[in-house]
Write a protein that holds these residues in place. Structure first.
Motif, PDB file in Angstrom:
ATOM      1  N   LEU A  83     -52.047 -63.776  -6.186  1.00  0.00           N
ATOM      2  CA  LEU A  83     -51.415 -63.749  -7.636  1.00  0.00           C
ATOM      3  C   LEU A  83     -51.332 -62.338  -8.164  1.00  0.00           C
ATOM      4  CD1 LEU A  83     -52.756 -66.581  -7.210  1.00  0.00           C
ATOM      5  CD2 LEU A  83     -52.884 -66.925  -9.495  1.00  0.00           C
ATOM      6  N   PHE A  84     -50.102 -62.179  -8.746  1.00  0.00           N
ATOM      7  CA  PHE A  84     -49.797 -60.973  -9.128  1.00  0.00           C
ATOM      8  C   PHE A  84     -49.190 -60.943 -10.520  1.00  0.00           C
ATOM      9  CE2 PHE A  84     -49.284 -60.408  -4.663  1.00  0.00           C
ATOM     10  CZ  PHE A  84     -49.515 -59.179  -4.420  1.00  0.00           C
ATOM     11  N   THR A  85     -49.596 -59.856 -11.414  1.00  0.00           N
ATOM     12  CA  THR A  85     -49.308 -60.026 -12.960  1.00  0.00           C
ATOM     13  C   THR A  85     -48.111 -58.518 -13.088  1.00  0.00           C
ATOM     14  OG1 THR A  85     -51.016 -58.461 -13.663  1.00  0.00           O
ATOM     15  CG2 THR A  85     -51.246 -60.873 -13.609  1.00  0.00           C
ATOM     16  N   ASP A  86     -47.102 -58.952 -13.979  1.00  0.00           N
ATOM     17  CA  ASP A  86     -46.431 -57.912 -14.478  1.00  0.00           C
ATOM     18  C   ASP A  86     -47.171 -56.852 -15.233  1.00  0.00           C
ATOM     19  OD1 ASP A  86     -46.510 -59.058 -17.000  1.00  0.00           O
ATOM     20  OD2 ASP A  86     -44.440 -60.055 -16.937  1.00  0.00           O
ATOM     21  N   GLU A  87     -46.367 -55.820 -15.760  1.00  0.00           N
ATOM     22  CA  GLU A  87     -46.888 -54.940 -16.600  1.00  0.00           C
ATOM     23  C   GLU A  87     -47.587 -55.388 -18.067  1.00  0.00           C
ATOM     24  OE1 GLU A  87     -42.822 -55.754 -17.547  1.00  0.00           O
ATOM     25  OE2 GLU A  87     -43.666 -54.848 -15.699  1.00  0.00           O
ATOM     26  N   ARG A  88     -47.149 -56.519 -18.518  1.00  0.00           N
ATOM     27  CA  ARG A  88     -47.505 -57.370 -19.614  1.00  0.00           C
ATOM     28  C   ARG A  88     -48.774 -57.782 -19.499  1.00  0.00           C
ATOM     29  NH1 ARG A  88     -43.525 -61.326 -21.312  1.00  0.00           N
ATOM     30  NH2 ARG A  88     -43.488 -61.585 -19.070  1.00  0.00           N
ATOM     31  N   GLY A  89     -49.358 -58.174 -18.093  1.00  0.00           N
ATOM     32  CA  GLY A  89     -50.416 -59.012 -17.769  1.00  0.00           C
ATOM     33  C   GLY A  89     -50.171 -60.230 -17.296  1.00  0.00           C
ATOM     34  N   TYR A  90     -48.914 -60.777 -17.486  1.00  0.00           N
ATOM     35  CA  TYR A  90     -48.503 -62.201 -17.188  1.00  0.00           C
ATOM     36  C   TYR A  90     -48.064 -62.488 -15.791  1.00  0.00           C
ATOM     37  CZ  TYR A  90     -48.007 -62.481 -22.404  1.00  0.00           C
ATOM     38  OH  TYR A  90     -48.181 -62.415 -23.503  1.00  0.00           O
ATOM     39  N   LEU A  91     -48.333 -63.555 -15.380  1.00  0.00           N
ATOM     40  CA  LEU A  91     -48.076 -63.980 -13.983  1.00  0.00           C
ATOM     41  C   LEU A  91     -46.612 -63.782 -13.469  1.00  0.00           C
ATOM     42  CD1 LEU A  91     -49.135 -65.671 -11.362  1.00  0.00           C
ATOM     43  CD2 LEU A  91     -48.073 -67.777 -12.309  1.00  0.00           C
ATOM     44  N   SER A  92     -46.398 -62.970 -12.581  1.00  0.00           N
ATOM     45  CA  SER A  92     -45.197 -62.464 -12.381  1.00  0.00           C
ATOM     46  C   SER A  92     -44.573 -62.768 -10.715  1.00  0.00           C
ATOM     47  CB  SER A  92     -45.124 -61.025 -12.511  1.00  0.00           C
ATOM     48  OG  SER A  92     -45.939 -60.214 -11.497  1.00  0.00           O
ATOM     49  N   TRP A  93     -45.719 -62.940  -9.719  1.00  0.00           N
ATOM     50  CA  TRP A  93     -45.415 -63.066  -8.214  1.00  0.00           C
ATOM     51  C   TRP A  93     -46.753 -63.934  -7.657  1.00  0.00           C
ATOM     52  CZ3 TRP A  93     -40.969 -62.602  -5.900  1.00  0.00           C
ATOM     53  CH2 TRP A  93     -40.807 -62.484  -4.532  1.00  0.00           C
ATOM     54  N   ILE A  94     -46.422 -64.904  -6.857  1.00  0.00           N
ATOM     55  CA  ILE A  94     -47.255 -65.549  -6.065  1.00  0.00           C
ATOM     56  C   ILE A  94     -46.771 -65.456  -4.462  1.00  0.00           C
ATOM     57  CG2 ILE A  94     -48.584 -67.518  -5.346  1.00  0.00           C
ATOM     58  CD1 ILE A  94     -48.072 -68.376  -8.294  1.00  0.00           C
ATOM     59  N   ASP A  95     -47.683 -64.518  -3.736  1.00  0.00           N
ATOM     60  CA  ASP A  95     -47.405 -64.451  -2.192  1.00  0.00           C
ATOM     61  C   ASP A  95     -48.188 -65.476  -1.375  1.00  0.00           C
ATOM     62  OD1 ASP A  95     -45.806 -62.349  -1.736  1.00  0.00           O
ATOM     63  OD2 ASP A  95     -47.533 -61.062  -1.539  1.00  0.00           O
ATOM     64  N   VAL A  96     -47.563 -66.554  -0.881  1.00  0.00           N
ATOM     65  CA  VAL A  96     -48.207 -67.631  -0.092  1.00  0.00           C
ATOM     66  C   VAL A  96     -47.903 -67.298   1.482  1.00  0.00           C
ATOM     67  CG1 VAL A  96     -48.386 -70.136   0.411  1.00  0.00           C
ATOM     68  CG2 VAL A  96     -47.799 -69.195  -2.002  1.00  0.00           C
ATOM     69  N   THR A  97     -49.091 -66.829   2.271  1.00  0.00           N
ATOM     70  CA  THR A  97     -48.836 -66.395   3.477  1.00  0.00           C
ATOM     71  C   THR A  97     -49.441 -66.920   4.421  1.00  0.00           C
ATOM     72  OG1 THR A  97     -50.563 -64.638   3.158  1.00  0.00           O
ATOM     73  CG2 THR A  97     -48.339 -64.157   2.533  1.00  0.00           C
ATOM     74  N   TYR A  98     -49.184 -66.780   5.695  1.00  0.00           N
ATOM     75  CA  TYR A  98     -49.832 -67.315   7.024  1.00  0.00           C
ATOM     76  C   TYR A  98     -50.750 -66.411   7.495  1.00  0.00           C
ATOM     77  CZ  TYR A  98     -50.497 -69.758  11.152  1.00  0.00           C
ATOM     78  OH  TYR A  98     -51.237 -70.606  12.413  1.00  0.00           O
ATOM     79  N   GLY A  99     -52.290 -66.500   7.477  1.00  0.00           N
ATOM     80  CA  GLY A  99     -53.032 -65.631   8.155  1.00  0.00           C
ATOM     81  C   GLY A  99     -53.329 -64.732   7.009  1.00  0.00           C
ATOM     82  N   ALA A 100     -54.286 -63.643   7.457  1.00  0.00           N
ATOM     83  CA  ALA A 100     -54.942 -62.952   6.254  1.00  0.00           C
ATOM     84  C   ALA A 100     -54.038 -61.705   6.159  1.00  0.00           C
ATOM     85  CB  ALA A 100     -56.324 -62.512   7.070  1.00  0.00           C
ATOM     86  N   CYS A 101     -53.215 -61.341   7.280  1.00  0.00           N
ATOM     87  CA  CYS A 101     -52.388 -60.410   7.037  1.00  0.00           C
ATOM     88  C   CYS A 101     -50.735 -60.810   7.134  1.00  0.00           C
ATOM     89  CB  CYS A 101     -52.499 -59.376   7.879  1.00  0.00           C
ATOM     90  SG  CYS A 101     -54.164 -58.560   7.826  1.00  0.00           S
ATOM     91  N   ASN A 102     -50.472 -61.733   6.764  1.00  0.00           N
ATOM     92  CA  ASN A 102     -49.304 -62.542   6.839  1.00  0.00           C
ATOM     93  C   ASN A 102     -48.727 -62.349   8.390  1.00  0.00           C
ATOM     94  OD1 ASN A 102     -46.969 -63.620   5.792  1.00  0.00           O
ATOM     95  ND2 ASN A 102     -45.941 -61.757   5.054  1.00  0.00           N
ATOM     96  N   ILE A 103     -49.416 -62.694   9.167  1.00  0.00           N
ATOM     97  CA  ILE A 103     -49.062 -62.641  10.535  1.00  0.00           C
ATOM     98  C   ILE A 103     -47.790 -63.160  11.253  1.00  0.00           C
ATOM     99  CG2 ILE A 103     -51.638 -62.103  11.217  1.00  0.00           C
ATOM    100  CD1 ILE A 103     -51.677 -64.845  12.477  1.00  0.00           C
ATOM    101  N   ASP A 104     -47.435 -64.193  10.702  1.00  0.00           N
ATOM    102  CA  ASP A 104     -46.096 -64.970  11.374  1.00  0.00           C
ATOM    103  C   ASP A 104     -45.447 -65.882   9.943  1.00  0.00           C
ATOM    104  OD1 ASP A 104     -45.919 -64.406  14.033  1.00  0.00           O
ATOM    105  OD2 ASP A 104     -47.966 -65.884  14.262  1.00  0.00           O
ATOM    106  N   PRO A 105     -44.198 -66.119  10.191  1.00  0.00           N
ATOM    107  CA  PRO A 105     -43.864 -66.897   9.147  1.00  0.00           C
ATOM    108  C   PRO A 105     -44.363 -68.288   9.098  1.00  0.00           C
ATOM    109  CG  PRO A 105     -42.090 -66.098  10.709  1.00  0.00           C
ATOM    110  CD  PRO A 105     -43.420 -65.706  11.175  1.00  0.00           C
ATOM    111  N   MET A 106     -44.508 -68.871   7.727  1.00  0.00           N
ATOM    112  CA  MET A 106     -45.142 -70.056   7.456  1.00  0.00           C
ATOM    113  C   MET A 106     -44.593 -71.120   8.470  1.00  0.00           C
ATOM    114  SD  MET A 106     -47.518 -70.738   5.322  1.00  0.00           S
ATOM    115  CE  MET A 106     -47.513 -69.922   3.990  1.00  0.00           C
TER     116      MET A 106
END
Length: 133
Positions: A83-106
């Motif tokens: 979960l990432f926030t923008d400069e205001r501190g509000y939710l701005s992005w959610i990465d949902v990845t496969y594997g600890a390092c985004n190893i492959d497409p979902m």
């Protein structure tokens, strides 16, 4: 499995079922915001926009990674949500990845199982929201 608005909504709904110390605050962001752009790298990442006139409290001060959750899955690798926030501190992005390092497409048919980790493990500075807030 291709990313889509529906898939992003499913991941967001799943996130809201998790026991995190900022659940009510996250719910307040989701209630007034909306899913925006979708990542097309193969992950299921998506943008989230909280309106400029928002009156809810921010998740943190400033932009950056706010929280990470990892889940076992019905495939060999885990599912990670950042979960990432923008400069205001509000939710701005959610990465949902496969594997600890985004190893492959979902992969097709992937489903989260039990939570296997969070970062930060303990954060005493996370805002808490109770029923009186």
């Amino acid at each position: 499995m291709a990313n889509s608005q529906q898939q992003a909504a499913n991941w967001l709904s799943f996130l809201l079922t998790q026991d995190v110390p900022f659940n009510e605050l996250l719910r307040s962001h989701v209630a007034i915001g909306k899913i925006s752009e979708l990542c097309n790298c193969g992950c299921h990442g998506f943008g989230f926009e909280v309106p400029a006139q928002a009156t809810v409290r921010p998740l943190q001060e400033g932009a950056g990674v706010f929280y990470e959750l990892a889940f076992a899955s019905n495939h060999p690798e885990e599912i990670t949500m950042l979960l990432f926030t923008d400069e205001r501190g509000y939710l701005s992005w959610i990465d949902v990845t496969y594997g600890a390092c985004n190893i492959d497409p979902m992969p097709d048919g992937i489903a989260p199982a039990n939570k296997i980790g969070v970062w930060p493990g303990t954060r005493h500075d996370l805002p808490r929201v109770d029923a009186a807030d």
